[in-house]
Design a protein around this motif. Structure first.
Motif, PDB file in Angstrom:
ATOM      1  N   THR A 100      -3.526   5.217   2.826  1.00  0.00           N
ATOM      2  CA  THR A 100      -3.364   3.921   2.176  1.00  0.00           C
ATOM      3  C   THR A 100      -2.016   3.314   2.558  1.00  0.00           C
ATOM      4  OG1 THR A 100      -2.323   4.837   0.192  1.00  0.00           O
ATOM      5  CG2 THR A 100      -4.733   4.725   0.217  1.00  0.00           C
ATOM      6  N   VAL A 101      -1.841   2.061   2.187  1.00  0.00           N
ATOM      7  CA  VAL A 101      -0.578   1.385   2.475  1.00  0.00           C
ATOM      8  C   VAL A 101       0.587   2.125   1.840  1.00  0.00           C
ATOM      9  CG1 VAL A 101       0.754  -0.730   2.046  1.00  0.00           C
ATOM     10  CG2 VAL A 101      -1.630  -0.884   2.805  1.00  0.00           C
ATOM     11  N   LEU A 142       2.771  -6.915   0.688  1.00  0.00           N
ATOM     12  CA  LEU A 142       1.494  -6.201   0.639  1.00  0.00           C
ATOM     13  C   LEU A 142       1.262  -5.530  -0.717  1.00  0.00           C
ATOM     14  CD1 LEU A 142       1.237  -4.505   4.178  1.00  0.00           C
ATOM     15  CD2 LEU A 142       0.100  -6.575   3.358  1.00  0.00           C
ATOM     16  N   HIS A 144      -0.567  -6.453  -3.106  1.00  0.00           N
ATOM     17  CA  HIS A 144      -1.994  -6.514  -3.434  1.00  0.00           C
ATOM     18  C   HIS A 144      -2.828  -5.547  -2.605  1.00  0.00           C
ATOM     19  CE1 HIS A 144      -1.552  -8.978   0.112  1.00  0.00           C
ATOM     20  NE2 HIS A 144      -2.865  -9.102   0.243  1.00  0.00           N
ATOM     21  N   ARG A 145      -2.230  -4.970  -1.566  1.00  0.00           N
ATOM     22  CA  ARG A 145      -2.929  -4.016  -0.701  1.00  0.00           C
ATOM     23  C   ARG A 145      -2.419  -2.585  -0.903  1.00  0.00           C
ATOM     24  NH1 ARG A 145      -7.698  -5.143   1.616  1.00  0.00           N
ATOM     25  NH2 ARG A 145      -7.599  -6.693   3.274  1.00  0.00           N
ATOM     26  N   ARG A 146      -1.693  -2.362  -1.967  1.00  0.00           N
ATOM     27  CA  ARG A 146      -1.021  -1.084  -2.210  1.00  0.00           C
ATOM     28  C   ARG A 146      -1.923   0.126  -1.972  1.00  0.00           C
ATOM     29  NH1 ARG A 146       0.002   2.819  -5.943  1.00  0.00           N
ATOM     30  NH2 ARG A 146       2.184   3.299  -6.405  1.00  0.00           N
ATOM     31  N   SER A 148      -5.029   0.130  -0.575  1.00  0.00           N
ATOM     32  CA  SER A 148      -6.041  -0.081   0.469  1.00  0.00           C
ATOM     33  C   SER A 148      -5.759   0.836   1.651  1.00  0.00           C
ATOM     34  CB  SER A 148      -6.026  -1.531   0.949  1.00  0.00           C
ATOM     35  OG  SER A 148      -6.345  -2.423  -0.088  1.00  0.00           O
ATOM     36  N   LEU A 153      -7.177  -3.140   6.632  1.00  0.00           N
ATOM     37  CA  LEU A 153      -6.288  -4.294   6.611  1.00  0.00           C
ATOM     38  C   LEU A 153      -6.601  -5.222   7.779  1.00  0.00           C
ATOM     39  CD1 LEU A 153      -2.812  -2.600   5.943  1.00  0.00           C
ATOM     40  CD2 LEU A 153      -4.407  -3.508   4.250  1.00  0.00           C
ATOM     41  N   GLU A 157      -1.922  -7.963   8.632  1.00  0.00           N
ATOM     42  CA  GLU A 157      -1.451  -7.068   7.574  1.00  0.00           C
ATOM     43  C   GLU A 157      -1.016  -5.725   8.145  1.00  0.00           C
ATOM     44  OE1 GLU A 157      -4.031  -8.625   3.717  1.00  0.00           O
ATOM     45  OE2 GLU A 157      -4.934  -7.196   5.119  1.00  0.00           O
ATOM     46  N   GLN A 158      -1.737  -5.238   9.146  1.00  0.00           N
ATOM     47  CA  GLN A 158      -1.325  -3.982   9.793  1.00  0.00           C
ATOM     48  C   GLN A 158       0.020  -4.146  10.477  1.00  0.00           C
ATOM     49  OE1 GLN A 158      -4.186  -1.947  12.238  1.00  0.00           O
ATOM     50  NE2 GLN A 158      -5.845  -2.180  10.765  1.00  0.00           N
TER      51      GLN A 158
END
Length: 262
Positions: A100-101, A142, A144-146, A148, A153, A157-158
């Motif tokens: 995950t991120v 990021l 909101h992508r914690r 994910s 992504l 985002e990546q």
């Protein structure tokens, strides 16, 4: 009374790299000042990525010296160079795609905080690691992508996550290799603002082909042609340099000026 000379974060002296009989990097001399945003430009095949590999330790120079904060690093391993204060990103996204991120960021901050990897430690319980990772999430936008997984992504985002990994170790010198490659116009604008934000107070050396980005971001620009730096100066000086126009930017310079000023 003369002004004092600027402090140098990264210095290359007569750096050369040969592959067999072919010399790719041919005596590069380059000083990157502390706290500046410096761009390295040049045509394809000029040796820009090779030079980045030499600085970051992926390749060893055939001769010459590379110094980071007055410490020679040309014989050091990449991991040791990173711990000495220099971090880099790559042209191709280089993240742990099955993590995950937040797990990606945790893996990057352990050494910075003095931890070594252990199978018997619950990393989510380390409050200093979690606090730093949350700060990094906010920096790169990021949050909101914690949780994910990195492979779901978007490309932009990546790239933002990779930038987070580059700064996670606390390096004060950042090398970014074509950070805008493959991005749309809107993604490029967002990435440019992100780089401006995370590079505050750090030294930045960047390879990038988007001239609009270069002239917007860089304090100084160096032009590499056939393994040699042919010019270094402010964006205005590089625009006006006849040798640069002839060797690299050519007759498109007028169009480039219009594009940058638009």
């Amino acid at each position: 009374m003369s002004q004092s000379s600027p402090e140098i974060a990264l210095s290359l002296k007569d750096v050369r790299k040969r592959f067999g009989p072919v010399e790719i990097i041919r005596g590069v001399n380059l000083d990157i000042r502390k706290g500046e945003r410096h761009a390295l430009i040049g045509p394809n095949g000029a040796g820009k990525s090779t030079l980045f590999h030499l600085i970051s330790g992926r390749l060893q120079a055939s001769s010459g010296t590379i110094s980071l904060n007055d410490r020679q690093i040309q014989q050091m391993r990449p991991a040791d160079i990173c711990r000495a204060g220099l971090s880099r990103s790559f042209q191709i996204t280089n993240v742990f795609k099955k993590l995950t991120v937040i797990e990606n960021l945790r893996s990057a901050v352990f050494w910075r905080l003095g931890y070594k990897y252990s199978l018997f430690r619950m990393v989510s319980g380390l409050s200093d690691v979690e606090q730093l990772c949350e700060e990094l999430l906010h920096q790169i936008g990021l949050e909101h992508r914690r949780d994910s997984q990195a492979d779901v992504l978007s490309y932009a985002e990546q790239r933002a996550l990779e930038l987070g990994l580059a700064i996670a170790g606390g390096a004060d010198v950042l090398l970014l290799d074509e950070p805008m490659a493959g991005m749309s116009h809107s993604e490029t604008h967002h990435a440019l603002e992100l780089i401006k934000r995370v590079s505050q107070g750090k030294t930045l050396l960047m390879v990038e082909h988007d001239m609009g980005v270069i002239f917007d971001l860089a304090d100084r620009i160096s032009v590499l042609v056939y393994g040699q730096v042919i010019a270094t100066g402010t964006p205005e000086e590089i625009r006006a340099n006849e040798r640069v126009k002839e060797a690299y930017l050519g007759t498109s310079m007028d169009e480039l000026k219009k594009e940058v000023s638009a």
